[in-house]
Every structure is written in structure tokens, then in C-alpha cells.
Design an enzyme around this catalytic site. Structure first.
Site, short mmCIF file in Angstrom:
data_model
loop_
_atom_site.label_atom_id
_atom_site.label_comp_id
_atom_site.label_asym_id
_atom_site.label_seq_id
_atom_site.Cartn_x
_atom_site.Cartn_y
_atom_site.Cartn_z
N LYS A 114 1.27 3.69 7.76
CA LYS A 114 1.81 4.00 6.42
C LYS A 114 0.86 4.88 5.61
O LYS A 114 1.25 5.88 5.03
CB LYS A 114 2.11 2.70 5.67
CG LYS A 114 3.26 1.91 6.31
CD LYS A 114 3.46 0.58 5.66
CE LYS A 114 2.44 -0.47 6.01
NZ LYS A 114 2.37 -0.88 7.42
N ILE A 115 -0.42 4.50 5.59
CA ILE A 115 -1.38 5.24 4.76
C ILE A 115 -1.76 6.57 5.43
O ILE A 115 -1.80 7.62 4.77
CB ILE A 115 -2.65 4.38 4.50
CG1 ILE A 115 -2.26 3.14 3.68
CG2 ILE A 115 -3.72 5.18 3.78
CD1 ILE A 115 -3.34 2.07 3.57
N ARG B 26 -11.61 0.21 6.66
CA ARG B 26 -12.46 -0.98 6.73
C ARG B 26 -13.87 -0.55 7.11
O ARG B 26 -14.05 0.30 7.99
CB ARG B 26 -11.93 -1.99 7.78
CG ARG B 26 -10.73 -2.82 7.32
CD ARG B 26 -11.07 -3.79 6.19
NE ARG B 26 -9.92 -4.58 5.76
CZ ARG B 26 -9.08 -4.27 4.77
NH1 ARG B 26 -9.26 -3.15 4.09
NH2 ARG B 26 -8.09 -5.06 4.45
N GLU C 177 -19.94 -5.04 3.18
CA GLU C 177 -19.57 -5.05 1.75
C GLU C 177 -19.37 -6.47 1.18
O GLU C 177 -19.49 -6.68 -0.02
CB GLU C 177 -18.29 -4.24 1.51
CG GLU C 177 -17.04 -4.85 2.10
CD GLU C 177 -15.78 -4.02 1.83
OE1 GLU C 177 -15.79 -2.82 2.13
OE2 GLU C 177 -14.79 -4.59 1.32
N HIS D 6 -14.42 -0.42 -2.72
CA HIS D 6 -13.13 -0.93 -2.23
C HIS D 6 -12.08 -0.94 -3.36
O HIS D 6 -11.52 -1.98 -3.67
CB HIS D 6 -13.30 -2.33 -1.63
CG HIS D 6 -12.28 -2.62 -0.57
ND1 HIS D 6 -12.58 -3.23 0.60
CD2 HIS D 6 -10.94 -2.37 -0.51
CE1 HIS D 6 -11.50 -3.36 1.35
NE2 HIS D 6 -10.49 -2.84 0.68
P1 NAD Z 1 -0.43 0.42 9.37
O1 NAD Z 1 -0.36 -0.83 10.15
O2 NAD Z 1 0.79 0.98 8.74
O3 NAD Z 1 -1.06 1.58 10.28
C1 NAD Z 1 -2.14 1.41 11.15
C2 NAD Z 1 -2.01 2.45 12.26
O4 NAD Z 1 -3.17 2.35 13.08
C3 NAD Z 1 -0.78 2.21 13.16
O5 NAD Z 1 -0.05 3.41 13.29
C4 NAD Z 1 -1.41 1.79 14.50
O6 NAD Z 1 -0.66 2.21 15.62
C5 NAD Z 1 -2.76 2.49 14.43
N1 NAD Z 1 -3.75 1.91 15.33
C6 NAD Z 1 -3.99 0.60 15.58
N2 NAD Z 1 -5.00 0.47 16.46
C7 NAD Z 1 -5.42 1.73 16.75
C8 NAD Z 1 -6.43 2.25 17.59
N3 NAD Z 1 -7.22 1.45 18.34
N4 NAD Z 1 -6.58 3.59 17.65
C9 NAD Z 1 -5.77 4.41 16.93
N5 NAD Z 1 -4.79 3.98 16.13
C10 NAD Z 1 -4.62 2.65 16.04
O7 NAD Z 1 -1.56 0.19 8.28
P2 NAD Z 1 -1.74 0.93 6.87
O8 NAD Z 1 -0.90 0.28 5.85
O9 NAD Z 1 -1.64 2.40 7.07
O10 NAD Z 1 -3.25 0.54 6.54
C11 NAD Z 1 -4.33 0.97 7.37
C12 NAD Z 1 -5.57 0.20 6.97
O11 NAD Z 1 -5.98 0.59 5.65
C13 NAD Z 1 -5.38 -1.33 6.83
O12 NAD Z 1 -5.48 -1.97 8.09
C14 NAD Z 1 -6.52 -1.72 5.92
O13 NAD Z 1 -7.65 -2.01 6.73
C15 NAD Z 1 -6.80 -0.43 5.13
N6 NAD Z 1 -6.51 -0.59 3.69
C16 NAD Z 1 -7.50 -0.33 2.79
C17 NAD Z 1 -7.26 -0.45 1.43
C18 NAD Z 1 -8.33 -0.17 0.39
O14 NAD Z 1 -8.18 -0.58 -0.77
N7 NAD Z 1 -9.39 0.55 0.71
C19 NAD Z 1 -5.99 -0.86 0.98
C20 NAD Z 1 -4.99 -1.09 1.94
C21 NAD Z 1 -5.26 -0.96 3.29
#
Ligand code: NAD
Length: 331
Positions: free
Chosen positions: A155-156, A236, A265, A297
Site C-alpha cells: 500500500k505505502i 522499520r 528506537e 517514527h
Molecule cells: P503492505 O503489507 O501493504 O506491503 C508490504 C509489501 O512488502 C507487500 O507488497 C509484500 O509483498 C512486500 N514484501 C514482503 N516481504 C518482502 C520481501 N522479503 N522482499 C520484498 N518485498 C516484500 O504494507 P504497507 O502498508 O505498505 O506498510 C509497509 C510497512 O511500512 C509496514 O510493514 C510498517 O513496517 C511500515 N509502516 C511505517 C509507518 C511509520 O509511521 N513510519 C507507518 C505505517 C507502516
């Protein structure tokens, strides 16, 4: 009335959770400290426990919660690397989260960090406040026509990729589950991890923390990157081997780093350490580099993100009333 023990809370958490639960039979017990095995006994009397990214919900902690009769663990975040899910399942303790509150908040913060770093607006603003209007040392770089590597197109990552495309960058992506339809439609090309790391001028991490992604950027993968590469991590902290990153910054191989997350962190981010001696030597070293920008964060921290986190968390907890959670349901 559903009693909920909420950990690692700040004024904004309390404000948004309280607003979202107005008129609902939920009573919050807000704690500032983290949930860990050591603090878990404070959940006594709670039907649900609500945690955030740096609460440590390991096996020992979960066993105490289960013993206390806690019926639900509600994460008010997307990532769940801090929870021992197999143990939660074994204990029959359902775990819920907020899978997508505002991917835009994180994607936009990614760009905010990178633009600040590339154009040095943080340094420029400080200078101007001191009535120093000189431009020496403020030469920046553009995103336009650069190659940007997006690691993780969930998603992100997808939104971040699209924003970069809007800047006129060439976007390459790597994901273990590539979304080829989206890539075709968005003019984005998937490659292997090695190719994306080797060809990108800017690399942005958007994968979750999993055993396979732990220290994804390490001495070996950092060596694959272009000299002068910019790295952004809003996902992360443990995706990056900090020691290796510091070496790469010292040698000049890495041109700049923007971090919203840091390997160690927990216990530092979200706290006020001003006037105190920072004991973390690696974080202290990172803070000395002029080409490193760190936020604590905060990528999720928008009005829109907080409202959605609170709305979904309240809805998740409210389901306890209808007994919708079967024992052992996870995420
Ligand atoms: P998501 O589940 O929609 O997307 C994660 C993507 O990573 C998926 O497409 C998956 O196939 C891919 N993936 C998984 N393992 C992988 C690997 N070994 N190699 C390559 N790709 C791989 O998650 P999202 O909503 O996009 O969020 C991503 C991350 O952002 C979260 O897991 C969280 O750790 C982080 N996050 C941070 C904040 C912040 O405030 N900084 C806020 C929300 C989320």
C-alpha cells in the site's frame, strides 16, 4: 463496558481514541509506559489491550495477558513484528490491527524527508533565522530524471512510487509478490533486488520487518549500490544494519540518508531526551552527519492517519461485544 488498557500513549493518542469512542461502551485506561512482560500485570481487569509499534508483546508478555483473562490484543498500527503471533494463536488470544490507516501519510512523509535532505531546507531555514542569507554549502539535487528504487510495493510503496513518478523520476521496484498490472498501468518496472539496488540513485524501503527482511541493507547489499546513493527508510529500523550504514556514510559511498525509524528506537523514539545524555552511540553518530535526517517514527502522525487509526481500533474493540472474535483468530 469494555475496559481497555492502552500502552505507550501520548496526548494525541488519547485525544483521537477518546473522540472515536464517544457514545460507545469503551473505557480507556491510558498508560504512558510500554507493554512488556514486566508491565503486563497492569492489564489486570482489562478485556482488551491496545498497543503500538514499540510495545514488546513477546511470549512471556502474552502468557501474562492470557492469564489475566485479556480477550483481545488490538494493535493501533499496521506492522506487527513486535507481537509473537504463533504464541498468541497457541494461547487463543485474538490479535487485530489497523492494516491501512493512511498509506498516504507515510508516503508523503517519505517525500518530505527526501526533499528536505536533497534541498537542505532544514539547514537553510536555520541559517535564515540567524539572518545568514548566504547560499554557500546549500547546493541540492533534483528528483526529476533520477532512478528511484522502491523496495516493497504494498500500500505505502505503491503510493510512494506514484509520487516519485509525478516528479518525473524513473521508478524501479522490487517485491516478492510483484503487482504487474499496477506496474504496467503506472509505468513502473520491476527488477530483481540486486538490479534495483545497483541501478537506483534513491532507494526507499517499504517492506515489513520479517526474518527475511531483517538487515536487508547490510555490508553486502550496501556495496551493490551506486556511489552517492540516497537511502530512505520509513518502514522499520531493523531493515538496516546501522553499523554498516555508518561505515558507508563515513566513506562517502552513501550520499545521504533519511530515517523515520531506527534499529534500536524502542525506548528512545517518542520520548523527550533533551537535556539528557543519549546513551545510544550509533544514533548519536548518525546525528552528527550533515547528510542524515532523522524523524522519530512520525510518518503516521497526520490528523487523517490518527482519526483512521482510532476509528478502526474502536471498531475492532467494539466487536468484542458481539463475541465476533473466535479464540485463536489472528490479524
Ligand atoms: P503492505 O503489507 O501493504 O506491503 C508490504 C509489501 O512488502 C507487500 O507488497 C509484500 O509483498 C512486500 N514484501 C514482503 N516481504 C518482502 C520481501 N522479503 N522482499 C520484498 N518485498 C516484500 O504494507 P504497507 O502498508 O505498505 O506498510 C509497509 C510497512 O511500512 C509496514 O510493514 C510498517 O513496517 C511500515 N509502516 C511505517 C509507518 C511509520 O509511521 N513510519 C507507518 C505505517 C507502516
Amino acid at each position: 463496558m469494555i475496559e481497555v488498557a492502552v500502552y505507550d500513549t501520548r496526548p494525541y493518542d488519547r485525544e483521537y481514541l477518546s473522540a472515536a469512542s464517544a457514545g460507545k461502551a469503551i473505557r480507556w485506561h491510558f498508560h504512558e509506559f510500554h507493554l512488556t512482560a514486566e508491565t503486563a500485570s497492569t492489564a489486570q481487569g482489562a478485556a482488551a489491550v491496545c498497543v503500538f509499534v514499540n510495545d514488546r508483546v513477546d511470549a512471556a508478555c502474552l502468557k501474562i495477558l492470557a492469564k489475566l483473562g485479556v480477550k483481545l490484543l488490538a494493535l493501533r498500527c499496521a506492522g506487527f513484528n513486535n507481537v509473537d503471533l504463533p504464541m498468541a494463536k497457541a494461547l487463543g488470544l485474538p490479535v487485530v490491527r489497523v492494516p491501512a490507516y493512511s498509506p498516504n501519510a507515510v508516503a508523503e512523509h517519505t517525500l518530505a524527508l527526501l526533499l528536505t535532505l536533497l534541498r537542505q531546507t532544514h539547514r537553510a531555514s536555520n541559517r535564515v533565522r540567524e539572518h545568514n542569507f548566504s547560499l554557500n554549502g546549500l547546493v541540492g539535487s533534483e528528483i526529476f530524471a533520477k532512478t528511484v528504487g522502491i523496495i516493497g510495493t504494498g500500500k505505502i510503496g505503491r503510493i510512494t512510487a506514484q509520487i516519485f513518478s509525478g516528479f518525473g523520476a524513473k521508478v524501479l521496484a522490487f517485491d516478492v509478490h510483484p503487482d504487474r498490472g499496477w506496474a504496467k498501468q503506472s509505468g513502473i518496472r520491476y527488477g530483481s533486488l540486486t538490479d534495483v539496488l545497483a541501478q537506483s540513485d534513491i532507494i526507499s524501503l517499504h517492506v515489513p520487518l520479517l526474518p527475511e527482511t531483517l538487515r536487508l541493507l547490510n555490508p553486502k547489499t550496501l556495496k551493490l549500490m551506486k556511489p552517492g546513493v540516497f537511502i530512505i527508510n520509513t518502514s522499520r529500523g531493523k531493515l538496516i544494519d546501522t553499523r554498516a550504514l555508518i561505515s558507508a556514510l563515513k566513506s562517502g559511498r552513501v550520499g545521504g540518508v533519511a530515517l523515520d525509524v531506527y534499529e534500536e528506537e524502542e525506548g528512545i523514539f517518542f520520548e523527550d531526551f533533551s537535556g539528557r545524555v543519549l546513551q545510544d552511540d550509533q544514533l548519536s553518530r548518525l546525528l552528527t552527519f550533515p547528510n542524515v535526517l532523522i524523524t522519530s517514527h512520525q510518518a503516521f502522525l497526520t490528523r487523517e492517519g490518527l482519526s483512521e487509526i482510532a476509528r478502526v481500533t474502536v471498531a475492532n474493540i467494539n466487536k468484542l461485544k458481539s463475541g465476533k472474535f473466535l479464540a485463536g483468530t489472528t490479524l
